[in-house]
Design a protein around this motif. Structure first.
Motif, PDB file in Angstrom:
ATOM      1  N   THR A  79     -53.132 100.234  63.625  1.00 40.22           N
ATOM      2  CA  THR A  79     -52.507  99.944  64.906  1.00 40.22           C
ATOM      3  C   THR A  79     -51.463  98.833  64.795  1.00 40.22           C
ATOM      4  O   THR A  79     -50.542  98.728  65.587  1.00 40.22           O
ATOM      5  CB  THR A  79     -53.633  99.544  65.898  1.00 40.22           C
ATOM      6  OG1 THR A  79     -54.173 100.729  66.445  1.00 40.22           O
ATOM      7  CG2 THR A  79     -53.140  98.621  66.962  1.00 40.22           C
ATOM      8  N   SER A  84     -48.491 100.240  59.841  1.00 44.27           N
ATOM      9  CA  SER A  84     -48.071 101.626  60.019  1.00 44.27           C
ATOM     10  C   SER A  84     -46.717 101.849  59.352  1.00 44.27           C
ATOM     11  O   SER A  84     -46.465 102.899  58.773  1.00 44.27           O
ATOM     12  CB  SER A  84     -48.071 102.036  61.495  1.00 44.27           C
ATOM     13  OG  SER A  84     -47.350 101.157  62.288  1.00 44.27           O
ATOM     14  N   GLU A  85     -45.879 100.822  59.388  1.00 45.99           N
ATOM     15  CA  GLU A  85     -44.589 100.943  58.693  1.00 45.99           C
ATOM     16  C   GLU A  85     -44.802 100.999  57.179  1.00 45.99           C
ATOM     17  O   GLU A  85     -44.169 101.791  56.480  1.00 45.99           O
ATOM     18  CB  GLU A  85     -43.697  99.745  59.057  1.00 45.99           C
ATOM     19  CG  GLU A  85     -42.304  99.784  58.461  1.00 45.99           C
ATOM     20  CD  GLU A  85     -41.387 100.809  59.130  1.00 45.99           C
ATOM     21  OE1 GLU A  85     -41.750 101.318  60.212  1.00 45.99           O
ATOM     22  OE2 GLU A  85     -40.327 101.109  58.562  1.00 45.99           O
ATOM     23  N   ILE A  87     -47.402 102.121  55.608  1.00 47.04           N
ATOM     24  CA  ILE A  87     -47.932 103.450  55.304  1.00 47.04           C
ATOM     25  C   ILE A  87     -46.798 104.465  55.207  1.00 47.04           C
ATOM     26  O   ILE A  87     -46.774 105.311  54.325  1.00 47.04           O
ATOM     27  CB  ILE A  87     -48.900 103.909  56.418  1.00 47.04           C
ATOM     28  CG1 ILE A  87     -50.136 103.029  56.452  1.00 47.04           C
ATOM     29  CG2 ILE A  87     -49.284 105.371  56.236  1.00 47.04           C
ATOM     30  CD1 ILE A  87     -51.135 103.364  55.398  1.00 47.04           C
ATOM     31  N   ARG A  88     -45.846 104.363  56.105  1.00 52.61           N
ATOM     32  CA  ARG A  88     -44.727 105.306  56.062  1.00 52.61           C
ATOM     33  C   ARG A  88     -43.963 105.182  54.764  1.00 52.61           C
ATOM     34  O   ARG A  88     -43.543 106.172  54.183  1.00 52.61           O
ATOM     35  CB  ARG A  88     -43.765 105.064  57.220  1.00 52.61           C
ATOM     36  CG  ARG A  88     -44.364 105.463  58.544  1.00 52.61           C
ATOM     37  CD  ARG A  88     -43.284 105.840  59.505  1.00 52.61           C
ATOM     38  NE  ARG A  88     -42.506 106.939  58.964  1.00 52.61           N
ATOM     39  CZ  ARG A  88     -41.861 107.820  59.689  1.00 52.61           C
ATOM     40  NH1 ARG A  88     -41.901 107.731  61.003  1.00 52.61           N
ATOM     41  NH2 ARG A  88     -41.171 108.772  59.138  1.00 52.61           N
ATOM     42  N   LEU A 253     -45.240  88.134  69.815  1.00 52.97           N
ATOM     43  CA  LEU A 253     -45.256  88.969  71.015  1.00 52.97           C
ATOM     44  C   LEU A 253     -46.266  88.423  72.021  1.00 52.97           C
ATOM     45  O   LEU A 253     -46.012  88.389  73.229  1.00 52.97           O
ATOM     46  CB  LEU A 253     -45.624  90.418  70.660  1.00 52.97           C
ATOM     47  CG  LEU A 253     -44.736  91.139  69.644  1.00 52.97           C
ATOM     48  CD1 LEU A 253     -45.043  92.635  69.614  1.00 52.97           C
ATOM     49  CD2 LEU A 253     -43.261  90.925  69.928  1.00 52.97           C
ATOM     50  N   ASP A 279     -40.281  96.629  64.268  1.00 51.87           N
ATOM     51  CA  ASP A 279     -39.154  97.126  65.059  1.00 51.87           C
ATOM     52  C   ASP A 279     -39.214  96.724  66.531  1.00 51.87           C
ATOM     53  O   ASP A 279     -38.224  96.783  67.245  1.00 51.87           O
ATOM     54  CB  ASP A 279     -38.941  98.635  64.866  1.00 51.87           C
ATOM     55  CG  ASP A 279     -40.011  99.456  65.519  1.00 51.87           C
ATOM     56  OD1 ASP A 279     -41.036  98.867  65.911  1.00 51.87           O
ATOM     57  OD2 ASP A 279     -39.830 100.684  65.638  1.00 51.87           O
ATOM     58  N   MET A 280     -40.375  96.268  66.949  1.00 51.39           N
ATOM     59  CA  MET A 280     -40.502  95.788  68.328  1.00 51.39           C
ATOM     60  C   MET A 280     -39.639  94.553  68.597  1.00 51.39           C
ATOM     61  O   MET A 280     -39.220  94.314  69.729  1.00 51.39           O
ATOM     62  CB  MET A 280     -41.980  95.470  68.587  1.00 51.39           C
ATOM     63  CG  MET A 280     -42.393  95.415  70.046  1.00 51.39           C
ATOM     64  SD  MET A 280     -42.023  96.930  70.963  1.00 51.39           S
ATOM     65  CE  MET A 280     -41.370  96.209  72.474  1.00 51.39           C
ATOM     66  N   GLU A 282     -36.664  93.831  68.177  1.00 55.35           N
ATOM     67  CA  GLU A 282     -35.354  94.114  68.751  1.00 55.35           C
ATOM     68  C   GLU A 282     -35.471  94.474  70.229  1.00 55.35           C
ATOM     69  O   GLU A 282     -34.491  94.441  70.957  1.00 55.35           O
ATOM     70  CB  GLU A 282     -34.742  95.278  67.969  1.00 55.35           C
ATOM     71  CG  GLU A 282     -33.260  95.248  67.922  1.00 55.35           C
ATOM     72  CD  GLU A 282     -32.718  96.472  67.204  1.00 55.35           C
ATOM     73  OE1 GLU A 282     -33.468  97.076  66.400  1.00 55.35           O
ATOM     74  OE2 GLU A 282     -31.570  96.832  67.467  1.00 55.35           O
ATOM     75  N   TYR A 283     -36.659  94.851  70.632  1.00 55.77           N
ATOM     76  CA  TYR A 283     -36.819  95.339  71.997  1.00 55.77           C
ATOM     77  C   TYR A 283     -37.423  94.331  72.954  1.00 55.77           C
ATOM     78  O   TYR A 283     -37.670  94.616  74.108  1.00 55.77           O
ATOM     79  CB  TYR A 283     -37.619  96.648  71.981  1.00 55.77           C
ATOM     80  CG  TYR A 283     -36.799  97.761  71.391  1.00 55.77           C
ATOM     81  CD1 TYR A 283     -35.951  98.518  72.193  1.00 55.77           C
ATOM     82  CD2 TYR A 283     -36.798  97.999  70.023  1.00 55.77           C
ATOM     83  CE1 TYR A 283     -35.152  99.509  71.658  1.00 55.77           C
ATOM     84  CE2 TYR A 283     -35.998  98.985  69.470  1.00 55.77           C
ATOM     85  CZ  TYR A 283     -35.178  99.734  70.296  1.00 55.77           C
ATOM     86  OH  TYR A 283     -34.374 100.705  69.759  1.00 55.77           O
ATOM     87  N   MET A 284     -37.699  93.152  72.457  1.00 57.51           N
ATOM     88  CA  MET A 284     -38.204  92.124  73.352  1.00 57.51           C
ATOM     89  C   MET A 284     -37.017  91.523  74.113  1.00 57.51           C
ATOM     90  O   MET A 284     -35.886  91.585  73.670  1.00 57.51           O
ATOM     91  CB  MET A 284     -38.896  91.017  72.546  1.00 57.51           C
ATOM     92  CG  MET A 284     -40.090  91.495  71.735  1.00 57.51           C
ATOM     93  SD  MET A 284     -41.359  92.329  72.722  1.00 57.51           S
ATOM     94  CE  MET A 284     -42.091  90.932  73.595  1.00 57.51           C
ATOM     95  N   VAL A 285     -37.319  90.952  75.245  1.00 56.87           N
ATOM     96  CA  VAL A 285     -36.296  90.226  75.979  1.00 56.87           C
ATOM     97  C   VAL A 285     -36.752  88.791  76.110  1.00 56.87           C
ATOM     98  O   VAL A 285     -37.756  88.547  76.760  1.00 56.87           O
ATOM     99  CB  VAL A 285     -36.071  90.833  77.375  1.00 56.87           C
ATOM    100  CG1 VAL A 285     -35.001  90.050  78.128  1.00 56.87           C
ATOM    101  CG2 VAL A 285     -35.713  92.311  77.278  1.00 56.87           C
ATOM    102  N   GLN A 287     -34.472  89.162  72.518  1.00 58.96           N
ATOM    103  CA  GLN A 287     -34.805  89.701  71.203  1.00 58.96           C
ATOM    104  C   GLN A 287     -35.286  88.591  70.273  1.00 58.96           C
ATOM    105  O   GLN A 287     -34.776  87.478  70.316  1.00 58.96           O
ATOM    106  CB  GLN A 287     -33.564  90.394  70.623  1.00 58.96           C
ATOM    107  CG  GLN A 287     -33.154  91.617  71.427  1.00 58.96           C
ATOM    108  CD  GLN A 287     -31.893  92.272  70.878  1.00 58.96           C
ATOM    109  OE1 GLN A 287     -30.887  91.608  70.691  1.00 58.96           O
ATOM    110  NE2 GLN A 287     -31.979  93.563  70.619  1.00 58.96           N
TER     111      GLN A 287
END
Lengths: 336, 336
Positions: A79, A84-85, A87-88, A253, A279-280, A282-285, A287
DNA sequence: ACGTTTTAATAAAACGTTTTATTAAAACGT
DNA sequence: ACGTTTTAATAAAACGTTTTATTAAAACGT
C-alpha cells in the motif's frame, strides 16, 4: 486443462503417438534441438503439438530442470507508494526475462516474514528480493545464505560482504535536504522520523547533522506513514523550528493534514521537505519539495543484479549506490 | 538447499533409510496418517525428518497432487491505491489459508494480460482473480472457462452466469454522489471520466442521471489517473458547472492540482466529490468528500469466494453486491 | 568393398514424491 | 485350535517430463 478422449490431460505421450515418433524425440524437438532431426519429423511433431494444444506440465518439467523462473519479493506494505513503485520496476525487468513475481506482503510482522521465506524456499523460487526491514539477519543467514539461495537485500540493511547490495545515497540525501533549508534561512529545524529507524534512514539524519548543529535540530518521533506524520504535528508545534524535514514523503503527507488542522500554512508558517519523490508529491497543494530517489530504476537494477547472480552464482559480490537529488517545489520557502 | 553427505538434496529416501522404514511409511506419516503406525515408528520418522531437516520437494509433490496452493491475481496497475488495497484484502485471506499470491501487473496491455494468463495456466495455479479490464471475454473464455479453471472476475466486468461475480453497488454510488451535490444546491455539474469506461463506471453515470437531467450534466473526458484529472481542468472551466464528480479518487487528486494551478479554490469555487475512498482522501487539503467502496473487504470476499469455488467446483454460481456509502468531508459545500 | 564416422532416432533411467494393492504377523472369536 | 479379521508396514506403480547412453542405418573415405 486440455484433455484427450479419455478426459485425461494431454501429455507428451499423446503428441508422440499422434506424430508417430518417440517421446524423447518430441521432447528434444520442443526444447530446441530441432537441428538433430529431419525437417519432416520436426514438422510432424510441431503439427501434432499444435493440434492437441499440448503444453508441457510445469511441475514435471521443473522437477527435472530445477529452476522455477520465479522470484520471491518480500516487502512490508504494498500500500505504501514507495513499494508499489519499486515492485513495478522489478516486475518490468522480470517480465521481459519471462520470470514471474511472487509477492509477499509481510506487514512488518516478523513471523509472517519467516513463514513467507520458508514457503518461498519450499516452492523453489530461483531468487529472493528482500525489502522488508523486520527480517532478522539470522533468518536470512539461516534460510538463504546457508543454503546458497541467490538473494539481494534492499534499502534497509547493510549487506556487508554477505550478498549483493544496492543502496541509494542516503547521506547525501540528508545533506541536500538540510542545505536547501539552510539556504532558505531556516536556523532551527524539526526532523520527523521513527525512533528505531532502519540504517538507511539513520544515514539521512547523519547527512543533516553535517550541516546543522545538534542544538539546531529537534527530533520528533513519527511512524513511517501518513498517520505518523499527522500525529507528529503537536510535537512539532512545541518546538521553535520553522522548517520540517519529513524523513519520507508519507510522513510529509500526514504533516500537511496535521498542520492544516492546526491552522498552519505551508510554506508561510512552516517549510516542509520530504524524501522519496513518490508521485503524490506533485499533486499536493502546495506541491511537495523532496529528495528524489530513483525508485522505479532501483527496482529495475535490483532485479537485474539478482538475475545476473542467478546466471552466475560464483561471481564477486557487487555493490551499487544510486544517486539522489533535490526536487524544488512549493512547500519550502525563504524564512519570512 | 539442505544436502546430504554426497552433496545431494535430502530426499524422502534419506529419511526412510535413517529411520529404518520404507519410503511409503515416511510419506504416510508425514502426510497425516500417523494413526496407522505404531508410536515408535512415528517417533523415529519424525526424529529422522528433523535431524535431516527434510522438506518434501515441492515440484515432485505437486506433480502428483495436482494443486499448487497458488492464486494468480491479474490487475492493471499496482501503483493505483485502489488495487494495492484490494491486493491486501486478497492477500489477507489467502495467507491464512496457506495460499500464495502471484501478482501480475498487466498495465492495461492486452498482450501482457494474455501472456500472463497463459503463463499462470501453465504454472498450474489453483485459481484466478481477474481485476484487469483490458482482458477480453474471449481470452477468459478460451483460456479459463473452456478449461474449467476456477476464476472470478472483479469490478469491471459483468459475469452473466459464466462465473462467480462480485460487484459493488455502482448505481447507488452514482445516485448518492449526485444527491449530495443536488442537496448542496448545485444545478449544473461536471463529471470527469474516461470516454470508453468499463461497465461498472458507466453504472455510476446512470446513477447520476437518475437525479440530474441530461442538460445539467457536462461530461468531461479524463483518464483514470491523477494525470487525467489534472488534464481535465481546462475543459471543466469551460463549462458552467459549479461542482465536479470525479469518477474515481485518483482523478479527484488530479483535479486538486489542476484547479489550484488555475487559481480556483475547493470548495469555494468548485465542489469536488470522488469515488472509492482511498486513504489519501483524508489527507488532502481540504479532505475529499467521496463515495466509499469497501475495498479491503472486497478483496477479502473475492478471495473467499474463489477458495470456496476451488473447494467445491460444481456449486451454483454466486453473485455478491457490496454496498457503498457517502463520506462527507470538506471538498463539497453549499453553492454560495 | 569394407571399416569408420555421422545422422536420426529411441529405449531406458532419472527426477522425488504419493497412492494403491499386497503381505506378513498379530489379534480375535468361537 | 483354527479360520478370519485387523494391524503395521511395504513393494510397486504412477505422475509427466528431460537426459544419457545406445542403436540402426546412411554416408564417407580410401
Amino acid at each position: 486443462m486440455v484433455k484427450n478422449m479419455d478426459n485425461k490431460k494431454i501429455t507428451i505421450k499423446d503428441v508422440a503417438k499422434k506424430s508417430g515418433v518417440s517421446v524423447s524425440t518430441v521432447s528434444r524437438i520442443l526444447n530446441g534441438y530441432e537441428q538433430n532431426f529431419t525437417p519432416r519429423t520436426v514438422r510432424r511433431v510441431l503439427k501434432a503439438r499444435d493440434e492437441l494444444s499440448y503444453e508441457p506440465d510445469y511441475f514435471a518439467r521443473r522437477m527435472i530442470m530445477k529452476e522455477s523462473k520465479t522470484i520471491g519479493v518480500l516487502i512490508p506494505d504494498i500500500t505504501n507508494p514507495f513499494f508499489s513503485e519499486l515492485i513495478r520496476g522489478i516486475e518490468n525487468i522480470l517480465y521481459k526475462e519471462n520470470f514471474i513475481t511472487m509477492l509477499c506482503n509481510a506487514d512488518l510482522d516478523q513471523e509472517k516474514e519467516d513463514t513467507y521465506l520458508r514457503e518461498l524456499t519450499r516452492r523453489g523460487v530461483d531468487g529472493f528480493i528482500i525489502a522488508s526491514s523486520a527480517i532478522s539477519n539470522e533468518s536470512i543467514n539461516a534460510t538463504l545464505k546457508a543454503n546458497g539461495h541467490p538473494f539481494i537485500v534492499l534499502d534497509q540493511k547493510k549487506a556487508e560482504g554477505i550478498s549483493d547490495a544496492i543502496i541509494t545515497d542516503d547521506y547525501t540525501g540528508g545533506q541536500l535536504a538540510a542545505q536547501h533549508l539552510k539556504e532558505l534561512g531556516h536556523e532551527q529545524i524539526a526532523i520527523a522520523m521513527p525512533k528505531n529507524a532502519p540504517a538507511n534512514i539513520q544515514k539521512r539524519l547523519s547527512g543533516v547533522r553535517s550541516i546543522y548543529g545538534e542544538e539546531q535540530i529537534d527530533l520528533v518521533d513519527a511512524e513511517l506513514s501518513k498517520t505518523g506524520g499527522r500525529a507528529a504535528v503537536p510535537a512539532v508545534l512545541k518546538t521553535t523550528a520553522t522548517a520540517i524535514f519529513a524523513i519520507n514523503d508519507e510522513i510529509a503527507l500526514g504533516l500537511y493534514l496535521g498542520l492544516s488542522e492546526a491552522g498552519k500554512k505551508i510554506p508561510a508558517d512552516y517549510s516542509v521537505i520530504g524524501y522519496d519523490n513518490i508521485d503524490m508529491c506533485e499533486y499536493m497543494v502546495p506541491q511537495l519539495t523532496t529528495i528524489a530517489q530513483p525508485i522505479f530504476e532501483l527496482g529495475q537494477i535490483t532485479a537485474k543484479m539478482l538475475l545476473e547472480r542467478i546466471e552466475n552464482p560464483s561471481k564477486d559480490w557487487e555493490e551499487r549506490m544510486l544517486p539522489v537529488n533535490l526536487i524544488e517545489r512549493f512547500s519550502t520557502a525563504h524564512l519570512n
